[in-house]
Write a protein that holds these residues in place. Structure first.
Motif, short mmCIF file in Angstrom:
data_model
loop_
_atom_site.label_atom_id
_atom_site.label_comp_id
_atom_site.label_asym_id
_atom_site.label_seq_id
_atom_site.Cartn_x
_atom_site.Cartn_y
_atom_site.Cartn_z
N VAL A 1 44.93 32.77 45.19
CA VAL A 1 43.49 32.53 45.04
C VAL A 1 43.25 31.43 44.01
O VAL A 1 43.67 31.53 42.85
CB VAL A 1 42.73 33.82 44.63
CG1 VAL A 1 41.31 33.48 44.19
CG2 VAL A 1 42.69 34.80 45.79
N HIS A 2 42.63 30.36 44.45
CA HIS A 2 42.14 29.30 43.57
C HIS A 2 40.65 29.58 43.39
O HIS A 2 39.86 29.32 44.28
CB HIS A 2 42.39 27.94 44.26
CG HIS A 2 41.90 26.76 43.47
ND1 HIS A 2 41.92 25.48 43.96
CD2 HIS A 2 41.38 26.65 42.23
CE1 HIS A 2 41.43 24.65 43.07
NE2 HIS A 2 41.08 25.33 42.01
N LYS A 3 40.32 30.17 42.24
CA LYS A 3 38.92 30.58 41.99
C LYS A 3 38.30 29.61 40.99
O LYS A 3 38.79 29.47 39.87
CB LYS A 3 38.91 32.01 41.43
CG LYS A 3 37.61 32.49 40.79
CD LYS A 3 36.51 32.73 41.80
CE LYS A 3 35.27 33.35 41.15
NZ LYS A 3 34.65 32.52 40.11
N SER A 4 37.26 28.95 41.37
CA SER A 4 36.57 28.07 40.42
C SER A 4 35.20 28.67 40.11
O SER A 4 34.95 29.83 40.40
CB SER A 4 36.44 26.66 40.99
OG SER A 4 35.45 26.65 41.98
N LEU B 1 48.26 35.84 43.42
CA LEU B 1 48.65 34.77 42.51
C LEU B 1 47.44 33.87 42.29
O LEU B 1 46.93 33.26 43.23
CB LEU B 1 49.81 33.98 43.10
CG LEU B 1 51.09 34.81 43.28
CD1 LEU B 1 52.01 34.19 44.32
CD2 LEU B 1 51.82 34.99 41.96
N ARG B 2 46.95 33.82 41.06
CA ARG B 2 45.80 32.96 40.79
C ARG B 2 46.27 31.58 40.37
O ARG B 2 47.16 31.45 39.54
CB ARG B 2 44.95 33.56 39.66
CG ARG B 2 43.72 32.70 39.40
CD ARG B 2 42.77 33.28 38.38
NE ARG B 2 41.56 32.46 38.38
CZ ARG B 2 40.45 32.75 37.72
NH1 ARG B 2 40.38 33.83 37.00
NH2 ARG B 2 39.41 31.94 37.80
N THR B 3 45.66 30.55 40.95
CA THR B 3 46.04 29.17 40.59
C THR B 3 44.85 28.45 40.00
O THR B 3 43.71 28.88 40.13
CB THR B 3 46.56 28.42 41.82
OG1 THR B 3 45.56 28.44 42.84
CG2 THR B 3 47.84 29.05 42.35
N LEU C 1 43.27 31.17 49.31
CA LEU C 1 41.81 31.29 49.30
C LEU C 1 41.25 30.42 48.19
O LEU C 1 41.66 30.54 47.03
CB LEU C 1 41.37 32.73 49.01
CG LEU C 1 41.40 33.73 50.15
CD1 LEU C 1 42.60 34.63 49.99
CD2 LEU C 1 40.13 34.56 50.15
N TYR C 2 40.31 29.55 48.54
CA TYR C 2 39.53 28.86 47.52
C TYR C 2 38.17 29.53 47.48
O TYR C 2 37.44 29.54 48.47
CB TYR C 2 39.37 27.36 47.83
CG TYR C 2 38.35 26.73 46.90
CD1 TYR C 2 38.66 26.45 45.57
CD2 TYR C 2 37.04 26.51 47.32
CE1 TYR C 2 37.73 25.95 44.70
CE2 TYR C 2 36.09 26.00 46.45
CZ TYR C 2 36.43 25.72 45.15
OH TYR C 2 35.50 25.22 44.27
N ASP D 1 32.69 37.68 35.25
CA ASP D 1 33.43 37.49 34.00
C ASP D 1 34.84 37.03 34.39
O ASP D 1 35.58 37.76 35.05
CB ASP D 1 33.46 38.82 33.25
CG ASP D 1 34.21 38.72 31.92
OD1 ASP D 1 35.12 37.88 31.80
OD2 ASP D 1 33.88 39.50 31.03
N ASP D 2 35.19 35.85 33.96
CA ASP D 2 36.44 35.27 34.45
C ASP D 2 37.67 36.04 34.00
O ASP D 2 38.69 36.06 34.70
CB ASP D 2 36.53 33.81 33.99
CG ASP D 2 37.49 33.05 34.87
OD1 ASP D 2 37.21 32.94 36.07
OD2 ASP D 2 38.53 32.61 34.36
N ARG D 3 37.59 36.71 32.87
CA ARG D 3 38.74 37.50 32.42
C ARG D 3 38.96 38.69 33.35
O ARG D 3 40.09 39.09 33.63
CB ARG D 3 38.50 38.00 30.99
CG ARG D 3 38.42 36.87 29.97
CD ARG D 3 38.01 37.41 28.60
NE ARG D 3 36.73 38.12 28.67
CZ ARG D 3 36.14 38.73 27.65
NH1 ARG D 3 36.74 38.73 26.47
NH2 ARG D 3 34.99 39.34 27.78
N ILE D 4 37.84 39.24 33.85
CA ILE D 4 37.97 40.36 34.79
C ILE D 4 38.53 39.86 36.11
O ILE D 4 39.36 40.51 36.74
CB ILE D 4 36.61 41.07 34.97
CG1 ILE D 4 36.22 41.73 33.65
CG2 ILE D 4 36.66 42.08 36.10
CD1 ILE D 4 34.86 42.40 33.66
N VAL D 5 38.08 38.69 36.53
CA VAL D 5 38.60 38.10 37.77
C VAL D 5 40.12 37.97 37.68
O VAL D 5 40.86 38.40 38.56
CB VAL D 5 37.96 36.73 38.05
CG1 VAL D 5 38.67 36.03 39.20
CG2 VAL D 5 36.47 36.87 38.34
#
Lengths: 682, 682
Positions: free
Chosen positions: B236-239, B273-275, B212-213, B259-263
Motif C-alpha cells: 500500500v502506497h498511502k498518501s 507492506l507500506r511504501t 494499492l495507491y 491519523d497516519d500513525r494508526i494507518v
C-alpha cells in the motif's frame, strides 16, 4: 596539481597489446576522449596500442613528460618511479594495487615508494586507485573502459576514496543533467589526501560543486575549515559506519570508523551536505545545479492530482510551506486561454488542461506574481505527447535561466524518454517527486546555513582562565576541582564546601543554607548515586551529621562535599570529549533517561558558535521540556547556551582534557546551575 | 467483475475524429495493444477512428455488448448510461470527471447516475477515472495514449485512487522487470471501492502481488481482513497524510486523512507492506518478485570495494547479518581458476577478477555451501563489458529459478545499459544498493509476518464480562466506575474505597493499609493532579483526615477516593479509541513525558493477537526502561501483554466506549496495577 588534471604529455607505463591488459585501456580512453597532448606507452614488450607505439623502457621516452601513469605489479613500481624521476617526471598517478591496503609486505613497499618519490620531489596520486578524469581537458586515465558518449561536462567534481565509486559518480553525474568536471579516485592517500584535492578544486574555476565519497577522514577539522570558507557547496557521501562495513573497509582502503553521529554533526556544522546513497547525492547535486532556494515557500504545479497529493506530503515532510495563491496570480492566469477550469489551490492541479504551452505560462505567472522560493513542476506525459513535453522542458530551462529562480521539473513517462529528454536539455530533470523535493531542500539548507553562519565568530577568549591547578592530576579529577573549573569558565555551580567529619559537614551546611546534598568526594566513584555516595535534600544539621557519619563509617579518610540543593528546573547533561578525527566535541542532552536510555543526544565540534549552540538545543527530541510542559515555566535557554559556549572554550583552551561531563546542569527559569561535574585529563 | 477485465465486446462512447478527442485514444490504445474482441464507437457525429466506424447513438450498436466505456461531459452521462441499460449493457467504465469530486451540482449528478444504474442492475467503475488495463487480455482503456512497447506483462496488479498514479505504476512496474498485470484507476468509488477490486484480484490467478495507491480508506477493517487472509503480498502506497495534501485531495478524489500513525500500524498489523514513494514501491515489488527471503543472513558480493562498503552499511541498517564465510565455501572457491586473489570476507570483494563466468560460479558456490537467506550481487561494469555483464544476469536468473533462492542483482554502468539489459532478462535488476536491500528486507518482513501471525487467534471471550452498569452514563465515567470495568476485564487495580467525609476517608485508609493516595472523584476533572485533586503518599489516618478536609472545603458534596499506593515499577499508559477508518484502536506508551512530550507511542487495531501486543512493546523507543536500567529489576512484560489484550477485548465487546485511558498502569517486577482510569462513552 595542475599536471594531474591538465598534462600536456602523458606516458602510460605497464602497457601491452594483450586484450586483457588494463593499462592498454588508459591509452584507448585517452584516444576516445580526443586527448590532444603527447602520448607515450611503456611496456615489457614492444608493440602498439592504436597509434601509440610501446617502448620497453622509460629512458626511451623524451625528458620532462608532464605526467606518468603506472599500472604494473606493485613490486615493480618503486624502480619505475625512480626511472621516471631520472627522466624529469614530477607527477605520477600510481594505479597499481598491492600496497598498504593489501598486506604487511605491501606496506613496506609503500614506504619504499615514499622514499623514492622523496628523492626526486615527485608528487603522486594513489597507489591503489582508478585515477583521474578531467572532462574539460579530455583527460581520462582510469583503467576501466569509459565511453565519452556516456559522459557530460558540467560543474560537479568528485573526490572518491574508491575507484568503483568514482566511476559510478562520473556516470551518474553525467546522466543526471548536472554534468561532471573532474573526478579523482584517491586510493591509499599515500601522498595527497582528500583535503589536498579539495583545496585544489575549491580554487578550480570550472568546478562549481564538489562531491566527496569517503570511508574515513584524513583530517576532519581541516575538511571543516575548508568547507566553512568555501562558497562552493560540498556534498559528502560518507560510508563505513557499521561494524559490517568496517570488516571490508579495513581490507579495502579505509581506516577506523568515527562515531557516525559526530560525523553527521560535524559536517552539518561546517555547511557540508551529507548524503546517504548515490541517488541521494545525485538528487542533491541536481538541486544545487538550480538557482538557490532562499526559503520555504513552494508552489507545486502538477498535471496529475495524485502526484500533487504525493508531492504535498513530501514537501511538508521537508519543511516546505505551500502558501495560498494570490488574487493577482489568479487574475493573470484567468487571462490565459482555456485556463478557466484550473482549481487555483496550491498544489495547482492542471487537471484536464492539455496545453503544454499553457503550463509554461502558468509557471511564469507564478514566478512573477507570487515569487515563491521554488516551484516544483510535475509533468506526467504519454508517449504521444513527447514533443510538447520536450518543448516544455526547454521553455522551463529558459525561464530558470532568465528569472534566476529554481524550478524543479519532475517527469514521469513511459520507457526511456526522460533520459532522451535529459540529453537535450541543460536543466536537470528529476525522475521522482521525493528526489526533486530533496534537491530543493538541500539547496535551501545550504542557503540557510550560509545566511546563518556567515561571518560568525566563535567565542574563544584572549586569555583563558587559569585552571591548571585544578587539572594537575592525570586521570579523573575530583568533583570539587571539576566544579572549580566550571566556575572559572563562568558556568554557575551550586555552592558547596568540603568536610572531613560530621561536625564540619553540619557547620558547612548551616553556612550554605538548607536543604543540602551530601556527596562522597572520590574521583573513582563515577556514578555516585548508584554507589550510595549521594544523599539529597537534607533539611537540618542533625540530618547532615547523621548521614555524614554513615558515609564516613566505611571509609573514614574520604572527604565529603556539602552542597546547597539547586532549585527546580530541567536537568540536562553537557559533555565533551576528544574525537580522533574531529578533535574536541561538545555533547548535549536532557538528563535522566534521555541520554542513557533514549540516546537523545546531539554533538558539535568545538569551538561552537552561538548559532551552533542554539541548533544543538533545537535538535534533541525532548526539547519541549525546556519550554515548560504541564504548567511549568519555560527555562532559561540563554543561560544554557552560555554554558555550552563555556564548555566549548574549556575544551579548546585545555587540550589536556580528554573528557568532561556536567551532569546534571539544572536549567532554571532564570539561569542555570551545575550540580555535579567530572573531568578526565590525559 | 470479469466483464471489466476480459470483455468480448466493447463500445466506447464519446468518440470523435478530432485529434484532441480523448475517447479516440481509447480506440487507438485497444488497436495498438491488439485487442481481439468486437469494438464499437459512439459519438455526436459519424466518422471513424482507425477501422472503427463512429455511430451517433447507442441504439445503433448490437444488443448485449460486454462493456461500455463513457468519456463525455458529465451532464450527458446519466442518459447515456440509461441508453446502455436499454441495450443490455451491464458493465460500464465511466471515465468522465465533473461529479462529486468537482462540485455540489456534480454530487447531485452522481446521485442521479446511481439511480439509473440501480434501475438496470448495472455495475460501474468510476466516475472520474482513467480506467482499466489488463495486459493479459490486451485490454487498455485509459484515455491517455499508452505504447504497448513500454509495457510488460507480469505478476503485479495495481488499484489506484488516482488516474495519473495508475499510469505511472503501469509504466514503472513494466520497466522494472517485474511486469504489470491489471491496472485499475478507481475514481470516485461511486460503485466499487478498493476492497471490491482487491477481492477480485486476490482470486485472479495471474495476479501474484497487488499494489494499492490510496489517498483515503473506504473500509480499513475490511482491507485488513482481506490482507490477513491473503497469501499474495499487498503493497500500500498511502498518501494524503499532511495538511497540505488534504487541501488538494479534497478537491481531488479523497476523503479526510486518518491519523497516519494508526494507518501505518494497521497496515503492518495486517501484513501489508507500506511504501513511501513510486520508487520505494517498485523496490519492494522487485524484492517480492524474487523467491522469499526467509531470514537475516545476507552475503554481499561486489566487484567494487567501495560499493561493498556502502552495501554493508545499508544491510546493517535494514537488520541483515553478514555472517562469516565458511571453510567449505573457501575450499570450493579456491578450486576455481584464478579465484585465489579474492579476499574471502563477507562482503566478498571480487577485486581484480575480471571474469564474469567466475562471478556466477561464486554465487552458486555461496548458495550451495552457505545457503544464506539472500545474496546481493553488485556488478559495476564498463561499456566494453556489456556482453559479459548481460550473460551474468542471464546466468543469475537461471540460478535463482533453479535454486529457489533470492539473489538481488544490482548493476551500475554507463548510459542506459541497465534498461537495455532489463528488457532481455526476467530477473528484476536493481539500480541502487539501497533499493536492492529494501526489496530484500520487504520480502523478509513479509515472510516473517506470515510465520509469526499464521493461524493466530485473537482473544475474544465467549461471554464478555457484564460491565454495563458502570457504563450507563453517556460521557466521562468516574474513576471508580472505570476501575471497576478494568477489574471486570482482569486488569489488576490498586485497592480503593470511596468516602464522603474526612472520617470515612481515614477509616477507609486504615482498612486499605498505608501509604494511600487521596483523589477527588469527579468525572469532569481530567488531569486530576494538575487540578490539585490528588495527594499521594499519605502515611497515616491524621494525614488522610487533614487532606480530605482540604479537598472537601471548596466542594463539600464531592466524593473522594482513597487508594492504596502501588509499589515501585514502570509507569505506562494504555489507551483506546475509535478511529473512523479502522474502528477500535489500542495505544501503548511509557508514562510521564514519553507520550506527551516525546510522542513515543504505538498503535494497533483491536482485537489484538498476542504477537501484536508483544510487538507494540518492542516498538516504543523507551522500551529499555522495562528491562530495568541502573540496577532496577526488569518488569513483568507478560502482565503488561495481558493488560493490553484485556483492553483490546473491552473495546471490541463494548462499542459504546469511544475512549479509554489507563494512566498510569504501573508494571511491577511481578504483575501490574492500574492506578487511574478514564472511560468515555458515546
Amino acid at each position: 596539481m595542475q599536471h594531474f588534471f591538465d598534462p600536456h604529455s602523458i606516458v602510460v607505463i605497464g602497457v601491452s597489446e594483450r586484450p586483457d591488459n588494463l593499462a592498454r585501456n588508459i591509452i584507448i580512453n585517452l584516444r576516445n576522449f580526443g586527448y590532444r597532448g603527447q602520448l607515450y606507452a611503456v611496456g615489457r614488450q614492444t608493440g602498439s596500442v592504436l597509434d601509440v607505439p610501446i617502448v620497453t623502457s622509460v629512458e626511451e621516452i623524451p625528458q620532462g613528460i608532464d605526467l606518468a601513469v603506472i599500472l604494473t605489479p606493485a613490486a615493480a613500481v618503486p624502480d619505475l618511479v625512480d626511472a621516471c624521476g631520472r627522466t624529469g617526471i614530477r607527477s605520477i598517478v600510481i594505479e597499481s594495487g598491492g600496497f598498504s591496503e593489501y598486506s604487511e609486505a605491501g606496506r613496506v613497499l609503500e614506504e619504499r615508494l615514499k622514499q623514492v618519490v622523496g628523492k626526486w620531489g615527485i608528487r603522486f596520486v594513489g597507489p591503489n586507485c582508478i585515477s583521474v578524469v578531467n572532462l574539460q581537458k579530455d583527460v581520462c586515465l582510469p583503467f576501466a573502459s569509459i565511453s565519452p558518449i556516456g559522459t557530460r561536462l558540467g560543474p560537479a567534481s568528485v573526490i572518491a576514496q574508491s575507484g568503483g565509486v568514482s566511476i559510478t559518480y562520473l556516470d551518474q553525474l553525467s546522466s543526471s543533467g548536472v554534468g561532471a568536471n573532474k573526478v579523482i579516485s584517491i586510493g591509499n592517500k599515500a601522498d595527497f589526501n582528500e583535503t589536498d584535492y579539495l583545496t585544489f578544486l575549491l580554487d578550480d574555476p570550472t568546478t562549481q560543486m564538489i562531491v566527496l565519497y569517503l570511508e574515513s577522514f584524513g583530517d576532519g577539522r581541516r575538511l571543516m575549515e575548508l568547507a566553512r570558507s568555501s562558497p562552493k557547496p560540498i556534498i559528502v557521501h560518507k560510508s563505513n559506519r557499521s561494524q559490517a562495513s568496517q570488516a571490508i573497509a579495513l581490507s579495502h582502503t579505509a581506516a577506523l570508523a568515527a562515531d557516525d553521529r559526530i560525523v553527521s554533526a560535524a559536517l552539518r556544522q561546517a555547511g557540508i551536505l551529507r548524503t546517504e546513497s548515490f541517488e541521494d547525492t545525485v538528487s542533491v547535486a541536481r538541486g544545487l545545479a538550480l538557482p538557490p532556494v532562499r526559503g520555504n515557500d513552494l508552489v507545486i504545479i502538477s498535471r496529475s492530482g495524485g502526484h500533487a497529493v504525493i508531492a504535498a506530503d513530501v514537501a511538508e515532510r521537508y519543511g516546505f510551506r505551500l502558501a495560498p495563491l494570490s488574487d493577482e496570480f489568479e487574475r493573470v492566469v484567468r487571462t490565459f486561454n482555456r485556463a478557466d477550469v484550473i482549481a487555483l489551490t496550491n498544489p495547482v492541479d492542471l487537471g484536464t488542461i492539455f496545453d503544454f504551452g499553457l503550463y509554461a505560462q502558468i509557471v511564469q505567472a507564478c514566478l512573477q506574481t507570487l515569487a515563491p522560493d521554488a516551484i516544483l513542476l510535475i509533468n506526467t506525459y504519454s508517449i504521444t505527447e513527447t514533443d510538447g513535453a520536450h518543448r516544455l522542458a526547454q521553455r522551463v530551462e529558459q525561464i530558470v535561466r532568465e528569472s534566476g529562480r529554481p524550478v524543479a521539473l519532475c517527469v514521469y513517462t513511459q520507457g526511456d524518454d526522460r533520459q532522451v529528454l535529459q540529453e537535450q536539455v541543460g536543466l536537470p530533470l528529476f525522475g521522482e517527486i521525493e528526489h526533486a523535493v530533496r534537491g530543493l531542500a538541500a539547496s535551501r539548507d545550504r542557503y540557510r546555513w550560509q545566511m546563518r553562519h556567515h561571518g560568525e565568530v566563535v567565542q574563544v577568549a584572549d586569555a583563558p582562565p587559569d585552571v591548571k591547578r585544578w587539572l594537575s592530576a592525570t586521570g579523573v579529577v575530583t568533583t570539587d576541582a571539576a566544579l572549580q573549573v566550571c566556575q572559572a569558565y563562568d558556568i554557575p555551580v551550586a555552592a558547596w564546601e568540603t568536610a572531613s567529619n560530621p561536625d564540619q559537614a553540619a557547620r558547612a551546611a548551616d553556612r550554605l543554607g538548607y536543604s543540602v546534598a551530601l556527596k562522597v568526594l572520590d574521583a573513582n566513584v563515577t556514578h555516585k548515586s548508584d554507589a550510595g555516595g549521594v544523599v539529597l535534600g537534607l533539611a537540618n544539621a542533625d540530618q547532615v551529621r547523621r548521614e555524614a557519619a554513615v558515609m564516613l563509617r566505611g571509609a573514614p579518610c574520604i572527604r565529603l562535599m556539602v552542597q546547597r540543593m539547586a532549585g527546580e528546573g530541567v536537568e540536562v547533561i553537557l559533555g565533551g570529549k576528544r574525537d580522533h578525527t574531529f578533535g574536541p566535541v561538545v555533547m548535549f542532552g536532557l538528563g535522566g533517561i534521555h541520554v542513557e536510555v533514549l540516546e537523545d543526544v546531539t554533538f558539535r565540534v568545538a569551538p561552537l558558535s552561538r548559532a551552533d549552540a542554539e541548533e544543538m538545543i533545537e535538535e534533541v527530541r525532548g526539547r519541549r521540556l525546556l519550554d515548560g510542559v504541564r504548567g511549568k515555566l519555560p527555562v532559561d535557554r540563554k543561560a544554557l547556551i552560555e554554558a555550552l559556549l563555556s564548555l566549548s572554550r574549556l575544551l579548546v583552551e585545555y587540550p589536556c582534557i580528554t573528557e568532561v561531563d556536567i551532569n546534571p546542569l539544572i536549567v532554571l527559569h532564570r539561569g542555570c546551575i551545575a550540580v555535579d561535574a567530572r573531568i578526565v585529563t590525559g
